[in-house]
Design a protein around this motif. Structure first.
Motif: not given
Length: 211
Positions: A21, A23, A26, A88, A193-194, A197, A200-201
């Motif tokens: 998992p 970027p 995602a 994001g 969610l993406t 994510a 966060t990444l």
């Protein structure tokens, strides 16, 4: 000289890296869910080309210079983190929108279709210095410093093919379920969610230090 067993081993490790998992995953999932299978496949191809670039850079020593240079590493890191935060934030903004049923077979609003999806995938991978560190550590295990142009090209093609194969599977699975993802509630959940994510990444990437 690199043996066939080493080439197969290299391809397997790159494939496992692509499946972890991150970027890239995602971006492909969101593109496939929001804009359709074609756009997801375009993003997958862009990511694979980015991997090709990193393998070539690693075998020629360019990636090692990036990893060794604090300034170059920081520039790529900041650019990559900013790009992930941008993607994001855009996904979260889309999640907060209200509206009716999503029309199918239309590109993501404000984007220019498959070419934009390809560029998004390419930049997500190329602007990730963690990819440089990964291949700087991996490639020397399979080729020496005096690798021939043929060996370099073959390793790069193997990495490209393994990466694109995995992400094409992801794009097609998500694309097949697109009518489910087209439901407003599901669409907002995917965007949320993406988006979370990717942000966060992006923050994790910004905090990354050279080993």
């Amino acid at each position: 000289m690199t043996s066939m067993t080493q080439f197969v081993g290299f391809g397997g490790i790159v494939l496992l890296g692509a499946m972890s998992p991150g970027p890239d995953f995602a971006v492909v999932v969101r593109r496939s869910a929001v804009s359709g299978r074609l756009h997801g496949m375009a993003a997958a191809t862009g990511i694979a080309v980015g991997v090709f670039v990193w393998v070539v850079a690693s075998t020629t020593g360019i990636a090692a210079l990036l990893a060794a240079s604090a300034t170059a590493f920081t520039v790529v890191k900041v650019a990559g983190a900013a790009y992930l935060l941008y993607l994001g934030a855009r996904a979260l903004r889309s999640a907060l929108r209200t509206g009716g049923e999503l029309e199918l077979d239309l590109p993501d609003p404000g984007r220019s279709g498959a070419a934009a999806a390809f560029t998004e995938g390419l930049l997500t991978n190329v602007l990730n210095p963690k990819a440089a560190l990964f291949f700087v550590a991996l490639v020397p295990q399979f080729v020496g410093s005096g690798a021939s142009m043929g060996e370099t090209l073959l390793l790069s093609v193997i990495a490209l093919m393994g990466t694109v194969a995995w992400f094409l599977v992801v794009a097609n699975v998500v694309g097949t379920l697109r009518r489910v993802f087209a439901r407003p509630a599901v669409r907002r959940a995917v965007d949320g969610l993406t988006g979370a994510a990717l942000i966060t990444l992006g923050i994790k990437l910004a905090a990354t230090t050279r080993p």
